[in-house]
Every structure is written in C-alpha cells, then in structure tokens.
Design a protein around this motif. Structure first.
Motif, PDB file in Angstrom:
ATOM      1  N   ALA A 415     177.717  47.273 -60.885  1.00 40.20           N
ATOM      2  CA  ALA A 415     177.680  46.363 -59.733  1.00 40.20           C
ATOM      3  C   ALA A 415     177.543  44.916 -60.191  1.00 40.20           C
ATOM      4  O   ALA A 415     178.193  44.009 -59.639  1.00 40.20           O
ATOM      5  CB  ALA A 415     176.531  46.739 -58.809  1.00 40.20           C
ATOM      6  N   LEU A 416     176.717  44.670 -61.206  1.00 46.00           N
ATOM      7  CA  LEU A 416     176.543  43.311 -61.724  1.00 46.00           C
ATOM      8  C   LEU A 416     177.836  42.811 -62.374  1.00 46.00           C
ATOM      9  O   LEU A 416     178.214  41.645 -62.215  1.00 46.00           O
ATOM     10  CB  LEU A 416     175.385  43.282 -62.722  1.00 46.00           C
ATOM     11  N   GLU A 417     178.510  43.688 -63.094  1.00 43.32           N
ATOM     12  CA  GLU A 417     179.778  43.288 -63.724  1.00 43.32           C
ATOM     13  C   GLU A 417     180.844  43.018 -62.662  1.00 43.32           C
ATOM     14  O   GLU A 417     181.636  42.069 -62.798  1.00 43.32           O
ATOM     15  CB  GLU A 417     180.225  44.383 -64.685  1.00 43.32           C
ATOM     16  N   SER A 418     180.855  43.805 -61.596  1.00 42.89           N
ATOM     17  CA  SER A 418     181.801  43.561 -60.497  1.00 42.89           C
ATOM     18  C   SER A 418     181.511  42.229 -59.814  1.00 42.89           C
ATOM     19  O   SER A 418     182.409  41.595 -59.247  1.00 42.89           O
ATOM     20  CB  SER A 418     181.726  44.694 -59.465  1.00 42.89           C
ATOM     21  N   ALA A 419     180.237  41.814 -59.872  1.00 42.53           N
ATOM     22  CA  ALA A 419     179.843  40.543 -59.259  1.00 42.53           C
ATOM     23  C   ALA A 419     180.113  39.356 -60.176  1.00 42.53           C
ATOM     24  O   ALA A 419     179.791  38.209 -59.820  1.00 42.53           O
ATOM     25  CB  ALA A 419     178.361  40.585 -58.886  1.00 42.53           C
ATOM     26  N   GLY A 420     180.685  39.602 -61.356  1.00 36.86           N
ATOM     27  CA  GLY A 420     181.068  38.508 -62.240  1.00 36.86           C
ATOM     28  C   GLY A 420     180.095  38.226 -63.365  1.00 36.86           C
ATOM     29  O   GLY A 420     180.203  37.197 -64.048  1.00 36.86           O
ATOM     30  N   PHE A 421     179.160  39.150 -63.613  1.00 37.41           N
ATOM     31  CA  PHE A 421     178.186  38.951 -64.689  1.00 37.41           C
ATOM     32  C   PHE A 421     178.515  39.845 -65.875  1.00 37.41           C
ATOM     33  O   PHE A 421     179.173  40.883 -65.736  1.00 37.41           O
ATOM     34  CB  PHE A 421     176.773  39.250 -64.192  1.00 37.41           C
ATOM     35  N   GLU A 422     178.039  39.420 -67.024  1.00 36.81           N
ATOM     36  CA  GLU A 422     178.167  40.228 -68.230  1.00 36.81           C
ATOM     37  C   GLU A 422     176.805  40.830 -68.537  1.00 36.81           C
ATOM     38  O   GLU A 422     175.784  40.145 -68.504  1.00 36.81           O
ATOM     39  CB  GLU A 422     178.625  39.358 -69.407  1.00 36.81           C
ATOM     40  N   VAL A 423     176.785  42.144 -68.816  1.00 37.10           N
ATOM     41  CA  VAL A 423     175.540  42.823 -69.183  1.00 37.10           C
ATOM     42  C   VAL A 423     175.738  43.426 -70.564  1.00 37.10           C
ATOM     43  O   VAL A 423     176.577  44.311 -70.758  1.00 37.10           O
ATOM     44  CB  VAL A 423     175.173  43.916 -68.161  1.00 37.10           C
ATOM     45  N   GLN A 424     174.977  42.928 -71.510  1.00 35.75           N
ATOM     46  CA  GLN A 424     175.179  43.318 -72.910  1.00 35.75           C
ATOM     47  C   GLN A 424     173.910  43.945 -73.465  1.00 35.75           C
ATOM     48  O   GLN A 424     172.811  43.431 -73.294  1.00 35.75           O
ATOM     49  CB  GLN A 424     175.560  42.082 -73.735  1.00 35.75           C
ATOM     50  N   GLU A 425     174.067  45.096 -74.126  1.00 31.17           N
ATOM     51  CA  GLU A 425     172.924  45.733 -74.796  1.00 31.17           C
ATOM     52  C   GLU A 425     172.816  45.146 -76.201  1.00 31.17           C
ATOM     53  O   GLU A 425     173.762  45.194 -76.992  1.00 31.17           O
ATOM     54  CB  GLU A 425     173.115  47.243 -74.862  1.00 31.17           C
TER      55      GLU A 425
END
Length: 439
Positions: A415-425
């Motif tokens: 959902a965060l990536e669809s909202a235009g954010f990058e989530v990186q481990e």
C-alpha cells in the motif's frame, strides 16, 4: 480514609460503579442453574418492544453478552458476534444485554449513536436484539468486568459463564452438536484492590489479621474481576507525593518492566530487544486471544511512605531478584524497514479535510486522511511491524493513503509503495533497550 490514584486500560472494562445503590437481594445464578423466564421490558433491534427469554428458546443455544456504552472492548466484539449469529442463524441467539443501564446512563438514543459510529467505521450493521434496564439479569449474573458472556441451553440451563474470548465458532459448534467443550470459566472476584493488598485475595483465609508493614507479590495468570489497571495507594495525612503501595493487575509481562524502568517507555516495542532464557514470557497475543489468560501478570507492593520513583526502584529489585534480568540502553546495528519518499509520493499529499486514522480492527475501508507521516510510522511500529520502521521521507506535509483490509506487514508495504513511497529492508544503527539475563 485512603487516597487512591487509579489508571485503567482498555483490555477489559470495569463493570461496576463505586457509588451504585445495591438492588434488592436476589440469589445469583451459576453453572447448572435454570434461568427463570425473564421478562425484557425494553428491547431494541426486535420486532416488539418487550420480550421474554422463552421467546428465544427455539434456538439450541442462547448467549447473553453483557456490555455498556462505556466499554470499547465490548463494542469492538459486536461485529464478531453479528458474524457468529449469521453463521449459526438456525441454532444460536446472541442477546446484547446492556448491564446496569441506569448506572451508566445508557438509553436508546445513546446506543443508536454507538451502533451508527460502529457501522460507519466497520461497515457492519448490528441487528442483534439489545436488552436494556433488566435489573433482574444484573442480579442473576453479577460481574466486576465486561464483556461477560452467559451461555444458556434451550431449556434454560446455564452451561457456562466466560469472557468474550471463548465465544468462538468452534466452541459454539461443539455445544450445538452436544460435544464436550473445555472453556475457561470467568469467576469475577469482588475485591477492592485499591484499598486492600493482593495478598489478602491470593492467600484468602490464610491471611494474618495484622497489617503487613512491607511486602510484595507477583502473580501470573488472569484474575477475573480486577480488570487491567494500575494504581497507587496512600493515606490521608501523607504528602501527595508519597505513597504506601502500588498494584498492577492483569497486564502483559513487558508492561511490568516498562512501569518499573521508566526509560523503557521512550522505546517503541519493536526497539526493545529481549535476550533472556524465558523470552516467551514477553510475548503477548492481545486480549482477543484466549491464551492471554495465562500471559498476564499482577503485581502488588506495600511499603512505608515513599516517592513514586522509590516505589519503581523497589519494583525493579523485585523483577531483578525474581527473573535475574537487567535493563540497559544500547546502540545496535539491526535490520529495519526504511521508508523513503519518491517523486510519485506527491500524489499522496493530503487534499485537506479532517485528520482521520481508520486502521482499527473493525474499520472498513482502512485508510489515513490528512495524517502526519511521522505518526503513521509510529502506529506501524506500535501495532504491525516486529522490526523497526524508520521514517526517512523528510515529508512535512500530511498524506492521504488507502490501506489494505488485512493489515499484514507485506500488505502495508504494498500500500505504501502504491502511494508513491519506497520501503527498503536494510541495516541501521539505532538506540534500543535490551532486557537480558543478569549473569
């Protein structure tokens, strides 16, 4: 006279009022007793304005769910109860009993507002019959905490009295099919822990008649009737900053440490690292899981007048002596999720309107509106992610983000990536608290 400071949490709700006038004495009912054909003089969500218990005995099982509008935990269970009612519509009748209606100043308009708010949040319309102002049921089934569930057979016999955690499809199915069911019975104690030491309850008739000058007690397992709360005791004539006792009832193990070691309160749960032999004690599945009965603790300490800080130091020593642990602040390099902004995140900048956080268990649809990213990340750390989420977006503006119905870490990241954010481990060196064995 005693002075008392009380803090109450939301896992179970206290069901009695300290200054309530007692009704005329009527024998309470227990398992195996037969419930008389009670008349309900005020009923909502029902074709008639009145009803009798026998009107519902065409079903194999009746569950009386005692609640009040002041109990958010009770209301949170309503969609679950409605779902079970649909699933077993031919065999089960759940009746929502608004207990002690006059004490809590509940009434039909107030209840209708509660149900409307619940529908707005969850999309679920509650159609279960609601009984109000039925003092005879309050007297037949006295209780200290709610929700409080009374299971009744179609011939009026009390089968069980439990907490809401036991109201599951499996238990209902087994009872309807006549199978033997093992459930934890709820047996509320009527005990004034605000002015009496927990040892008087634990040791009962074996307690000495004199007054203990100094003592502490740690108890594992749910104590029905005391709720989940913390309070400080003191006496008149003693400075307001001095106390003679403290109690904690039915709280998770980690909460005891957070209370005793105040520095732990600055760390989100996923920044508290457990490195003890008995790390399973710190796991907590939440109050809707029936296993929580064995996962909670109660603590009571009685001392000559001391400051709150000194009381916490005594509590630290008790924990250290009992569990052989220590608590330290450290910097560690650990695995984290890092949230970053991308040029596409501009589409999630809020369009205005009221700030709204709709990510509760029953909320449908789930979303945040006009919500700070920093607060969203805090909620993710508190409720959904076992490893820390770090906000590196740099965004100062609030956002509008649609969330998935199932709030798993993987779904939230999508959902965060669809909202235009990058989530990186990745790995980061951050401040953490460590609870470890004191070797």
């Amino acid at each position: 006279m005693k002075k008392l400071i009380l803090f109450i949490t939301g896992m179970v709700c206290l069901a009695t009022c300290l200054h309530a006038q007692s009704p005329p004495e009527i024998k309470s009912l227990s398992i195996g007793d037969t419930v008389p054909d009670v008349v309900f003089n005020e009923v909502m969500n029902y074709p008639a304005k009145t009803a009798k218990l026998s009107d519902f005995q065409n079903k194999k099982l009746i569950i009386l769910d005692f609640w009040s509008t002041s109990c958010s935990a009770c209301i949170g269970y309503f969609p679950h109860m409605q779902s079970l009612s649909r699933q077993f519509k031919n065999d089960l009748q759940i009746i929502l009993v608004n207990g002690n209606t006059r004490i809590w100043h509940d009434n039909p308009p107030k209840i209708e507002r509660v149900l409307k708010n619940l529908k707005d949040r969850s999309g679920v319309t509650i159609r279960l019959p609601i009984v109000l102002n039925c003092e005879i049921l309050d007297q037949y089934f006295p209780r200290r905490t709610i929700p409080h569930e009374v299971w009744i057979s179609n011939n009026g016999v009390v089968l069980a009295i439990t907490g809401a955690e036991e109201v599951t499809a499996g238990n209902i199915k087994d009872i309807i099919e006549g199978k033997k069911v093992t459930m934890r019975m709820k047996k509320d104690v009527f005990f004034d822990i605000g002015h009496r030491q927990l040892s008087a309850l634990v040791y009962g008739a074996n307690s000495l008649s004199g007054q203990s000058i100094s003592s502490s007690l740690l108890y594992k397992g749910q104590i029905d009737g005391l709720g989940s709360r913390m309070g400080l005791r003191g006496s008149d004539g003693i400075a307001d900053t001095l106390y003679t006792g403290m109690y904690v009832t039915n709280m998770p193990f980690l909460y005891l440490y957070q209370l005793a070691y105040q520095n732990l309160m600055q760390f989100l749960p996923n920044r508290i690292i457990i490195e003890t032999r008995d790390s399973a004690d710190f796991r907590y599945n939440g109050y809707r899981d029936s296993s929580w009965y064995s996962q909670v603790y109660s603590y009571d300490i009685n001392v000559p007048p001391v400051s709150r800080q000194k009381m916490m130091e005594y509590m630290q020593r008790d924990l250290e002596r009992t569990f052989h642990t220590k608590v330290t602040d450290q910097k560690r390099r650990i695995k984290c999720w890092v949230l970053k902004s991308t040029p596409y995140a501009d589409k999630s900048i809020t369009k205005g309107g009221k700030t709204d956080y709709m990510m509760g268990r029953e909320d449908k649809p789930k979303y945040v509106r006009n919500f700070p990213v920093s607060e969203l990340v805090k909620e993710l750390n508190l409720n959904y992610f076992k490893i820390p989420v770090i906000d590196e977006t740099g965004l100062k503006k609030n956002v509008d983000i649609n969330m998935p119905d199932t709030l798993s870490p993987g779904n939230i990241i999508q959902a965060l990536e669809s909202a235009g954010f990058e989530v990186q481990e990745t790995w980061r060196t951050i401040n953490v608290a460590v609870i470890s064995d004191n070797k």
